[in-house]
Scaffold this motif. Structure first.
Motif, mmCIF file in Angstrom:
data_model
loop_
_atom_site.group_PDB
_atom_site.id
_atom_site.type_symbol
_atom_site.label_atom_id
_atom_site.label_comp_id
_atom_site.label_asym_id
_atom_site.label_seq_id
_atom_site.Cartn_x
_atom_site.Cartn_y
_atom_site.Cartn_z
ATOM 1 N N PRO A 40 25.901 40.544 13.420
ATOM 2 C CA PRO A 40 26.860 39.772 14.230
ATOM 3 C C PRO A 40 26.492 38.286 14.324
ATOM 4 C CG PRO A 40 26.287 41.820 15.343
ATOM 5 C CD PRO A 40 25.405 41.734 14.122
ATOM 6 N N SER A 41 25.213 37.958 14.289
ATOM 7 C CA SER A 41 24.792 36.567 14.504
ATOM 8 C C SER A 41 24.826 35.733 13.226
ATOM 9 C CB SER A 41 23.377 36.532 15.077
ATOM 10 O OG SER A 41 22.459 36.998 14.102
ATOM 11 N N CYS A 42 25.234 36.308 12.101
ATOM 12 C CA CYS A 42 25.165 35.563 10.833
ATOM 13 C C CYS A 42 25.924 34.239 10.925
ATOM 14 C CB CYS A 42 25.755 36.394 9.688
ATOM 15 S SG CYS A 42 25.548 35.575 8.095
ATOM 16 N N LYS A 43 25.290 33.196 10.384
ATOM 17 C CA LYS A 43 25.879 31.857 10.482
ATOM 18 C C LYS A 43 26.775 31.512 9.289
ATOM 19 C CE LYS A 43 23.470 30.202 14.151
ATOM 20 N NZ LYS A 43 22.851 31.461 14.604
ATOM 21 N N SER A 44 26.949 32.449 8.366
ATOM 22 C CA SER A 44 27.825 32.174 7.223
ATOM 23 C C SER A 44 29.264 31.959 7.698
ATOM 24 C CB SER A 44 27.804 33.340 6.240
ATOM 25 O OG SER A 44 26.525 33.487 5.690
ATOM 26 N N ARG A 45 30.054 31.359 6.826
ATOM 27 C CA ARG A 45 31.454 31.113 7.170
ATOM 28 C C ARG A 45 32.145 32.419 7.576
ATOM 29 N NH1 ARG A 45 36.343 29.948 4.530
ATOM 30 N NH2 ARG A 45 35.610 30.884 2.596
ATOM 31 N N ALA A 68 24.158 44.001 1.361
ATOM 32 C CA ALA A 68 23.626 43.193 2.470
ATOM 33 C C ALA A 68 23.756 41.705 2.164
ATOM 34 C CB ALA A 68 22.167 43.541 2.704
ATOM 35 N N CYS A 69 24.118 40.948 3.169
ATOM 36 C CA CYS A 69 24.210 39.482 3.066
ATOM 37 C C CYS A 69 22.810 38.912 2.833
ATOM 38 C CB CYS A 69 24.791 38.944 4.366
ATOM 39 S SG CYS A 69 24.685 37.176 4.590
ATOM 40 N N LYS A 70 22.714 37.968 1.907
ATOM 41 C CA LYS A 70 21.405 37.383 1.615
ATOM 42 C C LYS A 70 20.947 36.447 2.725
ATOM 43 C CE LYS A 70 20.792 38.124 -3.166
ATOM 44 N NZ LYS A 70 21.939 38.999 -3.324
ATOM 45 N N ARG A 71 21.899 35.920 3.458
ATOM 46 C CA ARG A 71 21.559 34.941 4.484
ATOM 47 C C ARG A 71 20.996 35.594 5.757
ATOM 48 N NH1 ARG A 71 25.135 29.720 6.279
ATOM 49 N NH2 ARG A 71 23.597 28.926 7.743
#
Ligand SMILES: [Zn+2]
Length: 185
Positions: A40-45, A68-71
């Motif tokens: 939930p906290s991911c900063k991606s767009r 999984a998101c790399k970021r």
């Protein structure tokens, strides 16, 4: 959609828009167009709302073909206590409407209250009590914006035992009163 942690689609959407770390580990955001899933906290767009689905179980999101998101690296447990903390936060998410004591939380995960408090603080930089307050205030804030319930109804709906405590905690976390919050556009 599965509602096991007491959060509607709309509420989950609100959490990801604000990149709220409080809910990390409790659910995952999966983006149908990219086939990527995030914390939930991911900063991606942010994805478009219509392209999002939420999962509460990492096995299920992976089984559905998401990577999984790399970021934000949602698949990586950052500490050996991640699962235990998740058990506590899930318990809080499901019990916030009742009176919940530190003892209740500690019993749920089989630790002493002292040990739980210390571990929880080490992992999240919050106490179980302040985490519970945050969950309750988030719920109250959602109800203020999306329902016609009175402040008093929302106070009890969010699990507060007394209006004075509700108003005090609300102001501490949101820097305004519930009524002021409701009237903010
Ligand atoms: Zn991400």
């Amino acid at each position: 959609m599965d509602n096991a942690i007491n959060l509607s689609f709309e509420e989950k959407w609100e959490k990801i828009i604000t990149c709220d770390q409080t809910y990390d580990g409790l659910f995952y955001t999966a983006v149908k167009t990219t086939k990527i899933y995030c914390r939930p906290s991911c900063k991606s767009r942010k994805p478009k709302k219509m392209n999002v689905e939420f999962y509460e179980d990492i096995q299920k999101v992976e089984a559905a073909g998401y990577r999984a998101c790399k970021r934000c690296q949602p698949e990586i447990e950052h500490s050996p206590h991640t699962q235990l903390i998740k058990n506590v936060t899930t318990f809080i998410m499901n019990e916030y409407k009742q009176r919940v004591t530190l003892q209740d939380m500690a019993e749920h995960v089989g630790l002493s209250p002292f040990h739980l408090e210390r571990l929880f603080k080490q992992e999240t930089a919050e106490t179980p009590r302040t985490y519970l307050e945050k969950i309750r205030i988030d719920k109250a804030a959602h109800l203020l914006k999306h329902t016609d319930f009175t402040n008093l109804e929302i106070c009890y709906e969010a699990g507060f035992q007394s209006p004075s405590n509700f108003y005090k905690v609300f102001r501490r976390l949101k820097n305004c009163s519930p009524t002021e919050y409701r009237n903010l556009s």
